[in-house]
Design a protein around this motif. Structure first.
Motif, PDB file in Angstrom:
ATOM      1  N   GLU A   1       0.822  -1.218   0.000  1.00 35.22           N
ATOM      2  CA  GLU A   1       0.000   0.000   0.000  1.00 35.22           C
ATOM      3  C   GLU A   1       0.853   1.263   0.000  1.00 35.22           C
ATOM      4  OE1 GLU A   1      -2.430  -0.503   3.418  1.00 35.22           O
ATOM      5  OE2 GLU A   1      -3.776  -1.975   2.470  1.00 35.22           O
ATOM      6  N   GLN A   2       2.057   1.171   0.550  1.00 34.32           N
ATOM      7  CA  GLN A   2       2.952   2.327   0.603  1.00 34.32           C
ATOM      8  C   GLN A   2       3.871   2.412  -0.610  1.00 34.32           C
ATOM      9  OE1 GLN A   2       5.036   1.656   4.270  1.00 34.32           O
ATOM     10  NE2 GLN A   2       3.221   1.930   5.542  1.00 34.32           N
ATOM     11  N   CYS A   3       3.794   1.417  -1.482  1.00 35.79           N
ATOM     12  CA  CYS A   3       4.720   1.328  -2.621  1.00 35.79           C
ATOM     13  C   CYS A   3       4.374   2.368  -3.682  1.00 35.79           C
ATOM     14  CB  CYS A   3       4.650  -0.079  -3.219  1.00 35.79           C
ATOM     15  SG  CYS A   3       5.658  -0.290  -4.683  1.00 35.79           S
ATOM     16  N   ASN A   4       5.372   3.116  -4.134  1.00 36.96           N
ATOM     17  CA  ASN A   4       5.124   4.109  -5.185  1.00 36.96           C
ATOM     18  C   ASN A   4       6.237   4.169  -6.233  1.00 36.96           C
ATOM     19  OD1 ASN A   4       7.169   5.357  -3.739  1.00 36.96           O
ATOM     20  ND2 ASN A   4       5.795   6.816  -2.756  1.00 36.96           N
ATOM     21  N   THR A   5       7.125   3.179  -6.253  1.00 42.97           N
ATOM     22  CA  THR A   5       8.179   3.135  -7.260  1.00 42.97           C
ATOM     23  C   THR A   5       8.264   1.742  -7.874  1.00 42.97           C
ATOM     24  OG1 THR A   5       9.961   2.464  -5.741  1.00 42.97           O
ATOM     25  CG2 THR A   5       9.520   4.836  -5.966  1.00 42.97           C
TER      26      THR A   5
ATOM     27  N   ARG B   1      -0.032  -6.475 -10.021  1.00 45.54           N
ATOM     28  CA  ARG B   1      -0.922  -5.405 -10.490  1.00 45.54           C
ATOM     29  C   ARG B   1      -0.369  -4.021 -10.139  1.00 45.54           C
ATOM     30  NH1 ARG B   1      -5.190  -8.836  -8.587  1.00 45.54           N
ATOM     31  NH2 ARG B   1      -5.383  -7.515  -6.729  1.00 45.54           N
ATOM     32  N   VAL B   2       0.190  -3.903  -8.942  1.00 48.80           N
ATOM     33  CA  VAL B   2       0.777  -2.626  -8.536  1.00 48.80           C
ATOM     34  C   VAL B   2       1.944  -2.261  -9.450  1.00 48.80           C
ATOM     35  CG1 VAL B   2       2.097  -1.464  -6.720  1.00 48.80           C
ATOM     36  CG2 VAL B   2       0.042  -2.750  -6.130  1.00 48.80           C
ATOM     37  N   LEU B   3       2.807  -3.234  -9.737  1.00 43.78           N
ATOM     38  CA  LEU B   3       3.947  -2.967 -10.624  1.00 43.78           C
ATOM     39  C   LEU B   3       3.475  -2.576 -12.016  1.00 43.78           C
ATOM     40  CD1 LEU B   3       6.956  -2.935 -11.180  1.00 43.78           C
ATOM     41  CD2 LEU B   3       6.874  -5.394 -11.583  1.00 43.78           C
TER      42      LEU B   3
END
Length: 648
Positions: free
Chosen positions: A374-378, A403-405
């Motif tokens: 949830e904190q990932c942004n890179t 999916r986030v990546l």
């Protein structure tokens, strides 16, 4: 007026220390409450302090900090109830010890004004199911340095003080403390004499006298240590003071003590995976082979090391420092892992703290993974999380991480980030089978990242030399992917982009040279094209820094290939011969940097090639090029480090 979100005691304690002339509240407390040793003096002092403090604080707390006031009232009513229950259970009041903060002491005597909490009030309190356990604590954890709100600055020092109080030798505390500082200094190689220790003791006592007390407190001892043993320099005695103040003691739990669910789950897993013998304070090495053991009698035994690896990686994710992974000795040995295992009470604390995340190691690790996701942004962090999911055998977490990546990759044009993420995925796909994880859903994502890396390669290569080194690593990463995943990614597109990078004059010259070397290595360009490119780049009409920079990039890859091409060195020699003195110096800056990475053997080969180009014996050239420089020549080369291109 006091803010309702603040506790009025916070500033009050600071004010008390200030009025007493002490540096902080701990110093005030030690001087006026710990050191006086009269019969019942401590109990009477605490009772009076508590009474006066409450009269002072409640005046502001009731109207302006209602939540804090109500919180204390409920707590103290419940504590009085527990005291009454204990007395009613048949225990003598004189034999009951209540451990509490001094602020609460005067409020725990049951009276008409302060009755215990009755049954109806207790029933109105919110109820939650809990499990209790004992937690081993270290002195560091008990210290305020660790962030523990109820800690103090020096748990080891106060233990020493307590022991001397028990022996009625508190007056000897300065001697023990300051001689301990000297002993620590000696172990570090800094000698301090007995006379200096004696003078430090005298100084501490003098400082105590100036503040109206007979016995030095910790602040007095530290001032004396800094002045006499540190000779005025705090850094000299900082580490010895820390050791004596905080200490290194670590507690332990007795066998059979009630444990939290995650402790029980971890102990079960350690037993199941035959790791219980590593639960010791002595560090032990553990080598794992993640491949199937075909001689094992059951599936559990066949994949024992793999299951061990899953557990150790999950513990790392939780911040439980039971195992530290070491580098593998076999290159590209994705099936091998090497760990150092060591148990300590600190590890036990970390396990207990993980109870807040879940009742089992698997659930807690999954929850921590979700928090990080949830904190990932890179792209880099997202790809690392995918790697963690694969290494930890957390199949359920693999898809949300993918999916986030994918989301983060949509608008990303930074080839450095793209190549790093693609490289991580490549490695996961390669050894996914070893870990029995289906990594096929990652292949389309690798294709997407690789395509974007190709698409934005030339845009990113319009950069300064400071970025070029990192870009060379990114290009190498994408090139490896194009070879190892040739069935999944567009290898032809990659070679086209390398060719574009090689031919473009408006991009970083080092990267163009690097691309040329990579195409040569892959036999993607012919001898005629190589000669034409070298002739174009190493010509007198090309600015010196561009020509030499291009050669630096070319020499950054596959030296054997370069050293086998005599024509290249002939062209380089002709290029340098055709430069005027000023441009020669500009080129020399880049060439010096390029050749600095050559090994001694490679430099000898270069000397032989140049000897052949110049028609001179190779040994003479080698002696000339590798011999020691005169002082004047060394100075001239050193001046190149400060070469200013703007002067030309």
């Amino acid at each position: 007026m006091i803010d309702s979100n603040d506790h009025p005691l916070d500033s009050m304690y600071e004010r008390i220390a200030e009025l007493s002339g002490e540096s902080d509240y701990d110093a005030y407390w030690e001087r006026y409450y710990e050191h006086p040793l009269g019969v019942d003096q401590y109990a009477h002092s605490i009772a009076l302090f508590s009474k006066e403090l409450r009269l002072w604080s409640e005046h502001d707390e009731r109207p302006f900090a209602r939540r804090a006031f109500a919180y204390h009232a409920v707590r103290e009513a419940y504590m009085r109830r527990r005291i009454v229950e204990t007395i009613q259970a048949g225990h003598e009041p004189e034999r009951i010890v209540v451990v509490c903060g001094s602020y609460h002491a005067s409020a725990l005597n049951v009276s008409a004004a302060l009755p215990p909490m009755h049954d109806d009030e207790l029933a109105q309190l919110p109820q939650r199911s809990t499990r209790l356990t004992l937690m081993p604590y270290s002195y560091y954890r008990l210290s305020s340095l660790s962030g523990y709100g109820a800690g103090n600055d020096a748990p080891h020092y106060y233990e020493l003080m307590w022991r001397m109080m028990q022996k009625d030798t508190l007056h000897e505390l300065p001697h023990h403390y300051l001689s301990g500082v000297a002993r620590e200094l000696r172990q570090q190689g800094t000698y301090r004499s007995t006379a200096e220790v004696i003078e430090a003791v005298r100084m501490a006592k003098s400082l105590a006298s100036l503040r109206g007390s007979i016995q030095p407190i910790l602040a007095d001892l530290q001032d004396a240590a800094r002045t006499l043993l540190g000779q005025g320099d705090l850094s000299v005695v900082a580490e010895p003071l820390t050791r004596l103040n905080i200490g290194t003691a670590i507690g332990e739990l007795a066998e059979g003590v009630s444990q939290t669910p995650i402790q029980e789950d971890l102990n079960r897993l350690l037993k199941q995976l035959k790791l219980t013998r590593y639960k010791t304070a002595v560090a032990s090495e553990l080598a794992l082979d993640l491949r199937e053991n075909r001689r094992a009698s059951s599936e559990a035994s066949a994949y024992l090391d793999l299951r061990r690896s899953f557990l150790l990686h999950r513990l790392r994710l939780l911040g439980i420092e039971f195992a530290r992974e070491q580098g593998t000795r076999q290159e590209q040995a994705t099936w091998a892992e090497h760990w150092t295992l060591q148990w300590s009470p600190e590890v036990e604390i970390q396990v207990i703290e993980s109870t807040l995340l879940g009742e089992t190691v698997e659930i807690a690790a999954g929850y921590r993974f979700q928090q990080r996701l949830e904190q990932c942004n890179t792209l880099a962090e997202a790809s690392k999380l995918i790697a963690i999911a694969v290494r930890s055998g957390m199949i359920a977490q693999l898809e949300p991480a993918r999916r986030v990546l994918q989301q983060l990759a949509v608008d990303n044009r930074d080839v450095l980030q793209i190549s790093s993420a693609a490289g991580e995925l490549s490695r996961m796909i390669q050894y996914g089978d070893v870990r029995r994880v289906d990594t096929s859903p990652l292949v389309p994502l690798l294709e997407q990242l690789f395509f974007r890396g190709c698409l934005f390669l030339t845009d990113n290569c319009n950069c300064k030399d400071e970025v070029a080194t990192a870009m060379m690593g990114a290009i190498h990463e994408l090139n490896v992917i194009s070879q190892e995943h040739d069935e999944a990614v567009d290898g032809e597109l990659w070679l086209q982009q390398l060719g574009e990078l090689m031919r473009r004059d408006d991009l970083n010259a080092r990267l163009s040279g690097f691309a040329c070397a990579m195409l040569m290595e892959r036999s993607a360009i012919g001898h005629h094209d190589i000669a034409a490119e070298m002739s174009r780049r190493l010509s007198p009409g090309v600015p010196a820094e561009l020509g030499a920079g291009w050669f630096e990039g070319l020499s950054g890859r596959n030296r054997y290939m370069l050293l086998s091409r005599l024509s290249l060195w002939q062209q380089l020699s002709e290029y340098m011969d055709g430069l005027e003195d000023e441009h020669f110096m500009r080129a020399l800056v880049f060439l010096r940097r390029a050749f600095s990475t050559f090994s001694a053997a490679e430099k000898a080969q270069v000397a032989e090639l140049l000897g052949e180009v110049w028609g001179v014996h190779a040994e003479q050239v080698a002696e000339l090029l590798t011999g020691e420089l005169e002082q004047k020549e060394e100075q001239m080369l050193d001046n190149l480090n400060e070469f200013d291109f703007d002067d030309f």
